[in-house]
Motif scaffolding. Sequence first.
Motif, PDB file in Angstrom:
ATOM      1  N   THR A  10     -15.758 -12.577  -7.401  1.00 17.93           N
ATOM      2  CA  THR A  10     -16.671 -13.342  -6.558  1.00 17.93           C
ATOM      3  C   THR A  10     -15.917 -14.036  -5.433  1.00 17.93           C
ATOM      4  OG1 THR A  10     -18.123 -13.579  -8.457  1.00 17.93           O
ATOM      5  CG2 THR A  10     -18.476 -15.118  -6.661  1.00 17.93           C
ATOM      6  N   GLU A  11     -14.635 -14.378  -5.708  1.00 20.44           N
ATOM      7  CA  GLU A  11     -13.859 -15.059  -4.665  1.00 20.44           C
ATOM      8  C   GLU A  11     -13.695 -14.179  -3.413  1.00 20.44           C
ATOM      9  OE1 GLU A  11     -12.819 -14.048  -7.530  1.00 20.44           O
ATOM     10  OE2 GLU A  11     -10.825 -13.136  -7.463  1.00 20.44           O
ATOM     11  N   LEU A  12     -13.707 -12.848  -3.599  1.00 24.08           N
ATOM     12  CA  LEU A  12     -13.646 -11.946  -2.444  1.00 24.08           C
ATOM     13  C   LEU A  12     -14.950 -11.980  -1.660  1.00 24.08           C
ATOM     14  CD1 LEU A  12     -11.912  -8.992  -4.281  1.00 24.08           C
ATOM     15  CD2 LEU A  12     -10.984 -10.082  -2.242  1.00 24.08           C
ATOM     16  N   LEU A  13     -16.064 -12.029  -2.403  1.00 24.05           N
ATOM     17  CA  LEU A  13     -17.377 -12.012  -1.748  1.00 24.05           C
ATOM     18  C   LEU A  13     -17.711 -13.350  -1.102  1.00 24.05           C
ATOM     19  CD1 LEU A  13     -19.469  -9.982  -4.343  1.00 24.05           C
ATOM     20  CD2 LEU A  13     -18.446  -9.194  -2.214  1.00 24.05           C
ATOM     21  N   LEU A  14     -17.014 -14.387  -1.533  1.00 20.29           N
ATOM     22  CA  LEU A  14     -17.183 -15.698  -0.897  1.00 20.29           C
ATOM     23  C   LEU A  14     -16.208 -15.847   0.281  1.00 20.29           C
ATOM     24  CD1 LEU A  14     -17.555 -17.943  -4.073  1.00 20.29           C
ATOM     25  CD2 LEU A  14     -19.307 -17.548  -2.339  1.00 20.29           C
ATOM     26  N   GLY A  15     -15.344 -14.857   0.452  1.00 24.38           N
ATOM     27  CA  GLY A  15     -14.393 -14.908   1.565  1.00 24.38           C
ATOM     28  C   GLY A  15     -13.232 -15.844   1.321  1.00 24.38           C
ATOM     29  N   GLN A  16     -13.013 -16.228   0.060  1.00 28.54           N
ATOM     30  CA  GLN A  16     -11.901 -17.146  -0.226  1.00 28.54           C
ATOM     31  C   GLN A  16     -10.552 -16.463  -0.066  1.00 28.54           C
ATOM     32  OE1 GLN A  16     -13.134 -18.392  -4.064  1.00 28.54           O
ATOM     33  NE2 GLN A  16     -14.610 -19.859  -3.261  1.00 28.54           N
ATOM     34  N   ILE A  17     -10.514 -15.182  -0.350  1.00 28.19           N
ATOM     35  CA  ILE A  17      -9.275 -14.419  -0.117  1.00 28.19           C
ATOM     36  C   ILE A  17      -9.653 -13.083   0.533  1.00 28.19           C
ATOM     37  CG2 ILE A  17      -7.906 -15.418  -1.994  1.00 28.19           C
ATOM     38  CD1 ILE A  17      -8.653 -13.015  -3.724  1.00 28.19           C
ATOM     39  N   ALA A  18      -8.694 -12.507   1.242  1.00 21.63           N
ATOM     40  CA  ALA A  18      -8.901 -11.182   1.813  1.00 21.63           C
ATOM     41  C   ALA A  18      -8.502 -10.153   0.759  1.00 21.63           C
ATOM     42  CB  ALA A  18      -8.071 -10.999   3.070  1.00 21.63           C
ATOM     43  N   ASN A  19      -9.059  -8.969   0.889  1.00 23.05           N
ATOM     44  CA  ASN A  19      -8.787  -7.935  -0.114  1.00 23.05           C
ATOM     45  C   ASN A  19      -7.465  -7.240   0.176  1.00 23.05           C
ATOM     46  OD1 ASN A  19      -9.030  -6.198  -2.216  1.00 23.05           O
ATOM     47  ND2 ASN A  19     -10.897  -5.193  -1.495  1.00 23.05           N
ATOM     48  N   THR A  20      -6.360  -7.966  -0.017  1.00 23.03           N
ATOM     49  CA  THR A  20      -5.049  -7.383   0.245  1.00 23.03           C
ATOM     50  C   THR A  20      -4.639  -6.418  -0.867  1.00 23.03           C
ATOM     51  OG1 THR A  20      -4.022  -9.315  -0.766  1.00 23.03           O
ATOM     52  CG2 THR A  20      -4.215  -9.324   1.619  1.00 23.03           C
ATOM     53  N   ASP A  21      -5.246  -6.550  -2.058  1.00 20.55           N
ATOM     54  CA  ASP A  21      -4.950  -5.599  -3.125  1.00 20.55           C
ATOM     55  C   ASP A  21      -5.342  -4.182  -2.698  1.00 20.55           C
ATOM     56  OD1 ASP A  21      -4.023  -7.575  -4.757  1.00 20.55           O
ATOM     57  OD2 ASP A  21      -5.804  -7.686  -6.023  1.00 20.55           O
ATOM     58  N   ALA A  22      -6.556  -4.047  -2.128  1.00 21.73           N
ATOM     59  CA  ALA A  22      -7.014  -2.726  -1.695  1.00 21.73           C
ATOM     60  C   ALA A  22      -6.107  -2.196  -0.591  1.00 21.73           C
ATOM     61  CB  ALA A  22      -8.465  -2.797  -1.211  1.00 21.73           C
ATOM     62  N   GLN A  23      -5.667  -3.096   0.278  1.00 22.37           N
ATOM     63  CA  GLN A  23      -4.758  -2.677   1.351  1.00 22.37           C
ATOM     64  C   GLN A  23      -3.452  -2.131   0.768  1.00 22.37           C
ATOM     65  OE1 GLN A  23      -3.243  -5.858   3.803  1.00 22.37           O
ATOM     66  NE2 GLN A  23      -2.617  -4.451   5.421  1.00 22.37           N
ATOM     67  N   TYR A  24      -2.889  -2.873  -0.161  1.00 19.80           N
ATOM     68  CA  TYR A  24      -1.612  -2.462  -0.751  1.00 19.80           C
ATOM     69  C   TYR A  24      -1.740  -1.112  -1.471  1.00 19.80           C
ATOM     70  CZ  TYR A  24       2.216  -2.210  -4.057  1.00 19.80           C
ATOM     71  OH  TYR A  24       3.270  -1.763  -4.803  1.00 19.80           O
ATOM     72  N   ILE A  25      -2.772  -1.008  -2.311  1.00 25.56           N
ATOM     73  CA  ILE A  25      -2.932   0.230  -3.080  1.00 25.56           C
ATOM     74  C   ILE A  25      -3.176   1.410  -2.138  1.00 25.56           C
ATOM     75  CG2 ILE A  25      -4.386   1.403  -4.799  1.00 25.56           C
ATOM     76  CD1 ILE A  25      -4.805  -1.366  -6.100  1.00 25.56           C
ATOM     77  N   SER A  26      -3.933   1.171  -1.069  1.00 26.02           N
ATOM     78  CA  SER A  26      -4.187   2.240  -0.096  1.00 26.02           C
ATOM     79  C   SER A  26      -2.879   2.733   0.516  1.00 26.02           C
ATOM     80  CB  SER A  26      -5.115   1.729   1.013  1.00 26.02           C
ATOM     81  OG  SER A  26      -6.368   1.395   0.483  1.00 26.02           O
ATOM     82  N   GLN A  27      -2.027   1.800   0.878  1.00 27.01           N
ATOM     83  CA  GLN A  27      -0.725   2.182   1.449  1.00 27.01           C
ATOM     84  C   GLN A  27       0.054   3.045   0.462  1.00 27.01           C
ATOM     85  OE1 GLN A  27       1.180  -1.549   2.222  1.00 27.01           O
ATOM     86  NE2 GLN A  27       0.165  -1.882   4.186  1.00 27.01           N
ATOM     87  N   GLU A  28       0.062   2.606  -0.802  1.00 28.87           N
ATOM     88  CA  GLU A  28       0.849   3.306  -1.807  1.00 28.87           C
ATOM     89  C   GLU A  28       0.279   4.694  -2.073  1.00 28.87           C
ATOM     90  OE1 GLU A  28       3.438   0.946  -1.395  1.00 28.87           O
ATOM     91  OE2 GLU A  28       3.879   1.976  -3.272  1.00 28.87           O
ATOM     92  N   LEU A  29      -1.054   4.788  -2.200  1.00 33.93           N
ATOM     93  CA  LEU A  29      -1.662   6.087  -2.484  1.00 33.93           C
ATOM     94  C   LEU A  29      -1.420   7.061  -1.329  1.00 33.93           C
ATOM     95  CD1 LEU A  29      -5.059   5.090  -4.153  1.00 33.93           C
ATOM     96  CD2 LEU A  29      -2.982   5.937  -5.261  1.00 33.93           C
TER      97      LEU A  29
END
Lengths: 417, 417
Positions: A10-29
């Motif tokens: 929910t913290e992502l949907l409230l904009g409390q943090i950016a989705n850097t996990d998806a960014q990192y995993i995308s880079q790795e994949l």
Amino acid sequence: MKAEIISVGTELLLGQIANTDAQYISQELSKLGIGVYYHTVVGDNWDRTVDAISLAASRCDIVILTGGLGPTADDLTKEALCSYLGLECVMHQRSYERLCERMKKHNITAMTQNNYKQAMFPESATVLDNDHGTAPGMYYEREDAHVFAALPGPPSELKPMFSNYVMPLLQKKSGKVLVSRVLRMYGIGESSMETRVKDILDAQTNPTVAPLLGNGDVTLRITAMADNLQEAKLLIEPTEKALTERLGEYIYGYDDDTPQSVLVELLKQKGLTVATAESCTGGLIASRITDVQGSSEVFNEGFVTYANEAKVKHLGVKEQTLIDYGAVSEQTAREMVLGLIERTNCDVAIAVTGIAGPGGGTHDKPVGLVWVGVAVKTSDGIKLSVTKNNFVGNREKIKFSTSTTAIINAIKMIKNL
Amino acid sequence: MKAEIISVGTELLLGQIANTDAQYISQELSKLGIGVYYHTVVGDNWDRTVDAISLAASRCDIVILTGGLGPTADDLTKEALCSYLGLECVMHQRSYERLCERMKKHNITAMTQNNYKQAMFPESATVLDNDHGTAPGMYYEREDAHVFAALPGPPSELKPMFSNYVMPLLQKKSGKVLVSRVLRMYGIGESSMETRVKDILDAQTNPTVAPLLGNGDVTLRITAMADNLQEAKLLIEPTEKALTERLGEYIYGYDDDTPQSVLVELLKQKGLTVATAESCTGGLIASRITDVQGSSEVFNEGFVTYANEAKVKHLGVKEQTLIDYGAVSEQTAREMVLGLIERTNCDVAIAVTGIAGPGGGTHDKPVGLVWVGVAVKTSDGIKLSVTKNNFVGNREKIKFSTSTTAIINAIKMIKNL
């Protein structure tokens, strides 16, 4: 292979943090040649998480979930995934023991039911140890070869788990190796760097060459796909050579190097020590140097001389210099760095003085004006460099740019000895 | 009202950038009491973009698209949205004129067909001027009250467009405000914090109370939805009071506070100054304090005494103490902090010594063992606290935990003067 990354929180949907996990995993994949087709974010909600998994599995071969593995009632990702897969969770002995050990280390005596659920996994899943937190992750390959993984949300736990445990499993699955070589540059802008090597960038297919966006660094990543490591390295070599011919003067390091790791390594090789005297960076340069494991071999002491009196007392800056030229001046930077090298046992001295803002700027001395001094003891006496810099950005960005420039300037001077 | 944010861009799926657009829009929508239920990212692909819009419209009332409004062939977001909505685009006169003006200003004489497409919009849509780039956005309310918006991807264009043009339209539509209050805690684990207030967390509907994940902080966010700000604050007040009764001893700050901002504010209020002497943190405490704007009022100097000799020279630690007890010991921490307060003009002294690892640990003194000393000058002499800590994690995490604990300990001692 197509992949989807589902981030639960929910913290992502409230904009409390950016989705850097998806960014990192995308880079790795992308390094493995696995195409990421979708990122999805849902809140900590059972139905929506299960629906998202089901949709992802219908359109992708690899479904990676992040977040929602913690001990609270809100954390339901693993349970939702296992429910979707029809797998029952049982206590996983190794995880249970690691959890107990961790709790003991933190002096937590009363483990709650919620703590235990973090150690529950399906018997057929591969449990991924969490070397930096309490919640282990899981990796599961279904009969139809679809892969499902659930990983913790905090980047400090996710990144090592993904690179140490998930990448090798996916690599084995893809059958190819993807090898990268990152060239790290400083002192050149991204667009002018790209202009210089545009023909090389455009012409490449294997290896590919592309900038890698990061923390103020200008980089190029050469990535080769091959049947084995040896073959990949042979593909990378000529491209790296061609790029180095055009950009060599700006390259300070490779792969996971940081300016501070390169400096510490260089000092170790040459048997030198460094000391710091910081005004506007307030200790950041020393902190970055001491982020490097083993830095105690080359770093003994540093001063944070924020006030004028501290510059006079610890570094011997003349009061008249401060009156005549001000604390942010070439003269003060020079006296700081020379005072530092004279008063301490160091071989290399780094001193900075500037205006980090947002207040304190004037027409002649705007926010972002920073003087960086480096002094090195040589057999011919002290070699000195004092440079003027105009950095942009907020207070933290100016501090960071200053610290990077100071460290890079020191590296350059030591290399040119 | 439920909202979904669809971000279109292959650069997101390659991990070249993080989806900060979705984060920003989520923050803004939450202020209006509009719940964001999904973030979706798709590449620059017609079919997948149309499918994503169709899925979003089936589950949400508000669908906001970002990215893919530029002039290249890859940019297809607006066209895909209009195709889904069954709306035809025609030349929008104001946008056309603004585009021509902009091109002229940038000395671009040859406009291509692709440039023109940026000024094409459905007649029934509200065109949102782009005051910081070439591509205008659009806002469209369908007969069933569903709202669709397409906005440019670059944050510098998106943010002003969203806040100046989209927010007023949505606020009119929602008629509610959402107000939050964040309680920031330290010294208690997340699960034991939750256990203490579980009944309050479970019982709340408006305001809601939920943990907010962050950088090592344990937090609770109270969020109230109401017709106006005043009413929302009245809803928050009793819940905040109830939580403070149970957790008050751990609360160090509120909303955007950091340990260092609270410390600097407290020192300013009391007219005190602080100095630092750092071993294992290597300057990080000073750097965090000087991250706070205006910290020069309360911070004059700091020492990074990494080597034993530096502890002796600058802080007056006795050589015999180092021999008898070692650098990482209660005795050394005590002499460091007392030496610091005696040798400098500061009112509050912070000193730390510990083992940040990964090397250097022993059975008696493992990696993560850190002594934190705080001394404060009072009318009754010097008040002293030296605490033993066992932190876990990698080198940077141990440094960070140490710095937070040191700052929080200083806050507590000053508050208890």
